[in-house]
Design an enzyme around this catalytic site. Structure first.
Site, PDB file in Angstrom:
ATOM      1  N   CYS A   1      36.366  52.946  31.640  1.00 17.05           N
ATOM      2  CA  CYS A   1      36.007  50.867  31.194  1.00 17.05           C
ATOM      3  C   CYS A   1      35.507  51.298  29.573  1.00 17.05           C
ATOM      4  O   CYS A   1      34.745  52.712  29.802  1.00 17.05           O
ATOM      5  CB  CYS A   1      36.379  50.545  32.556  1.00 17.05           C
ATOM      6  SG  CYS A   1      35.744  49.101  32.164  1.00 17.05           S
TER       7      CYS A   1
ATOM      8  N   CYS B   1      28.561  48.102  31.461  1.00 15.80           N
ATOM      9  CA  CYS B   1      28.282  47.523  32.813  1.00 15.80           C
ATOM     10  C   CYS B   1      27.603  49.148  34.111  1.00 15.80           C
ATOM     11  O   CYS B   1      28.056  49.411  34.442  1.00 15.80           O
ATOM     12  CB  CYS B   1      28.953  47.380  33.514  1.00 15.80           C
ATOM     13  SG  CYS B   1      29.974  45.624  33.429  1.00 15.80           S
TER      14      CYS B   1
ATOM     15  N   CYS C   1      28.369  50.228  37.313  1.00 11.61           N
ATOM     16  CA  CYS C   1      29.568  49.965  37.573  1.00 11.61           C
ATOM     17  C   CYS C   1      29.320  51.574  37.793  1.00 11.61           C
ATOM     18  O   CYS C   1      29.097  52.132  36.871  1.00 11.61           O
ATOM     19  CB  CYS C   1      30.547  49.253  36.830  1.00 11.61           C
ATOM     20  SG  CYS C   1      31.661  49.539  37.139  1.00 11.61           S
TER      21      CYS C   1
ATOM     22  N   CYS D   1      43.088  41.078  46.487  1.00 13.32           N
ATOM     23  CA  CYS D   1      42.651  41.485  45.161  1.00 13.32           C
ATOM     24  C   CYS D   1      43.195  42.244  44.553  1.00 13.32           C
ATOM     25  O   CYS D   1      43.454  43.492  45.147  1.00 13.32           O
ATOM     26  CB  CYS D   1      40.830  41.572  45.497  1.00 13.32           C
ATOM     27  SG  CYS D   1      40.405  40.095  46.425  1.00 13.32           S
TER      28      CYS D   1
ATOM     29  N   CYS E   1      45.213  37.604  44.386  1.00 12.33           N
ATOM     30  CA  CYS E   1      44.018  37.244  43.542  1.00 12.33           C
ATOM     31  C   CYS E   1      44.021  38.124  42.132  1.00 12.33           C
ATOM     32  O   CYS E   1      43.894  39.657  43.046  1.00 12.33           O
ATOM     33  CB  CYS E   1      42.687  37.648  44.082  1.00 12.33           C
ATOM     34  SG  CYS E   1      41.709  36.921  42.845  1.00 12.33           S
TER      35      CYS E   1
ATOM     36  N   CYS F   1      37.161  32.521  41.467  1.00 10.26           N
ATOM     37  CA  CYS F   1      36.163  33.044  42.184  1.00 10.26           C
ATOM     38  C   CYS F   1      35.057  34.332  41.297  1.00 10.26           C
ATOM     39  O   CYS F   1      35.737  34.943  40.411  1.00 10.26           O
ATOM     40  CB  CYS F   1      37.251  33.745  42.998  1.00 10.26           C
ATOM     41  SG  CYS F   1      36.191  35.573  43.941  1.00 10.26           S
TER      42      CYS F   1
ATOM     43  N   ARG G   1      31.801  34.656  50.560  1.00  6.77           N
ATOM     44  CA  ARG G   1      32.460  36.312  50.346  1.00  6.77           C
ATOM     45  C   ARG G   1      31.173  36.767  51.004  1.00  6.77           C
ATOM     46  O   ARG G   1      30.070  37.203  49.967  1.00  6.77           O
ATOM     47  CB  ARG G   1      33.641  36.058  49.986  1.00  6.77           C
ATOM     48  CG  ARG G   1      33.951  38.127  50.829  1.00  6.77           C
ATOM     49  CD  ARG G   1      35.156  38.317  49.111  1.00  6.77           C
ATOM     50  NE  ARG G   1      36.038  37.192  49.809  1.00  6.77           N
ATOM     51  CZ  ARG G   1      36.774  36.650  48.669  1.00  6.77           C
ATOM     52  NH1 ARG G   1      36.161  36.458  47.498  1.00  6.77           N
ATOM     53  NH2 ARG G   1      37.815  35.650  49.059  1.00  6.77           N
TER      54      ARG G   1
END
Length: 407
Positions: A65, A69, A72, A109, A142, A202, A272
């Protein structure tokens, strides 16, 4: 305890607590913990009974990626030894999804690392959604693909997506300390795009990144203002090879207080329990079921969760039941609002979740659900300056491999 009586009354009326009341929940002592859980549990049962919704993550594209972040394992510069692969084909993704559905998951998801999807990516994911829907009758889907451009949410909805996940992760005031390649407002804008397109929104948070109680209250109040249908609560997995590898700030008791505070502030949404539950709650996971009404089944994005059957056993042993495919997740007033907006498929009323890998798992730029990291060992309290390389089991099965998934 007057505070808890007040919070229960407000939760049953869907009334927002004050910031001072939310902070007071986080400041309660361990001696008061069971009282806090019992009080928040009353609110949870009012809106969701004893049902637990199961969600299942499929990592469509892992690693590499361009976003930075800090939490991550898929971030720019990550040295974490995770699986790295490009886009799964629709049939591959559908096969992975089918394993979760067979294990009892109502929602699949679909997560992909990256800043955000190109139009070609949207076409690819749309084909995947259509394939999953064709091969798994009644399943909710999702998507969690990162920052959305104009029109992309509408295309996902047209393909059959029910929801879109994009977490705020932390407070606006501390966001720049965690990520520099995009902004907090970028994330808010994407949640708004999803909601405006008629998708079930979400959005959640990651706790344990060194934030203060005030930061936690800030982000949960910001989520309440955005009004997502689902709020995944992730607990940081300090993955070796990431900047936050030595951030071991959570205890099971603090995790439960964070979940209780979230339930009081967001009484009638799908809360969740997402990435990091096995690492930080450990043997106290069953208590969390009194606060949340949704979990992820099996593995996360880049790390392993506890065995899928262990999840099912835990739910049953704690006196809860897995939510059936024909049951509407959300309370009637929220489900009706979704139906009036023409959102998603019939009994949806739910939403995805994760932590950066969190819950949907969580991934870097995408800011999806769970952090993609989870573990199965029960740790001793970690020294603050020491990475715990024994606690996180990197996912080596399921999507992107030739081995059967954990579901």
């Amino acid at each position: 305890m007057d505070l808890l009586n007040t919070l229960v009354d407000k939760g049953l009326r869907r009334e927002l607590p004050t910031r001072e009341e939310a902070l007071a929940v986080l400041a309660t002592s361990d001696d008061e913990l069971l009282d806090v859980v019992a009080a928040a549990g009353r609110v949870r049962r009012q809106w969701f009974g004893r049902r637990v919704k199961l969600n299942y993550l499929v990592n469509l594209k892992s690693g590499l990626c361009p976003e930075d972040c800090s939490y991550c394992s898929q971030r720019l510069g990550s040295k974490a030894d995770i699986l790295k692969y490009t886009w799964l084909k629709p049939d591959e993704a559908s096969k992975a999804a089918a394993a979760g559905v067979a294990g009892g998951a109502k929602r699949v998801c679909l997560v992909a690392s990256g800043r955000g999807p190109t139009d070609r990516d949207i076409a690819r994911v749309s084909e995947t959604i259509e394939t999953i829907k064709e091969q798994n009758e009644g399943v909710e889907v999702c998507a969690c693909l990162g920052l959305l451009s104009d029109g992309q949410a509408e295309r996902l909805r047209a393909a059959g997506a029910d929801a879109y996940n994009h977490n705020l992760n932390t407070s606006e005031g501390t966001y720049g300390d965690i990520t520099t390649t995009h902004t907090y407002q970028d994330r808010v804008d994407t949640v708004t795009k999803a909601h405006d397109a008629g998708l079930s929104a979400c959005s959640g948070l990651i706790a344990g990144m060194g934030e203060s109680d005030e930061d936690l209250v800030d982000v949960v109040f910001a989520l309440r203002a955005l009004d997502p249908d689902s709020v995944p609560v992730n607990f940081l997995i300090p993955f070796e090879g990431t900047p936050l590898a030595k951030e071991w700030n959570l205890t099971p008791q603090r995790c439960l207080r964070i979940l209780a505070m979230t339930r009081f502030v967001c009484p009638d949404v799908e809360v969740r329990l997402a990435g990091g539950r096995e690492v930080h709650l450990r043997s106290m996971q069953p208590l969390a079921l009194h606060l949340v009404n949704s979990i992820f089944l099996g593995d996360y994005l880049t790390s392993e969760g506890q065995a899928g059957q262990a999840d099912l056993d835990m739910i049953a042993d704690a006196g809860f039941e897995v939510e059936g495919a024909g049951t509407t997740t959300l309370p009637e007033h929220r489900a009706d609002a979704i139906a009036a907006a023409g959102c998603g498929s019939a009994p949806v009323g739910a939403s995805c979740g994760s932590h950066a890998e969190s819950a949907c798992g969580s991934h870097a730029g995408g800011g999806c659900g769970p952090c993609g990291e989870s573990a199965s060992a029960a740790p001793e309290q970690a020294p603050a300056d020491q990475a715990r390389t024994d606690l996180v089991s990197v996912r080596r099965r399921g999507a992107g491999t030739d081995l059967a998934p954990n579901a």
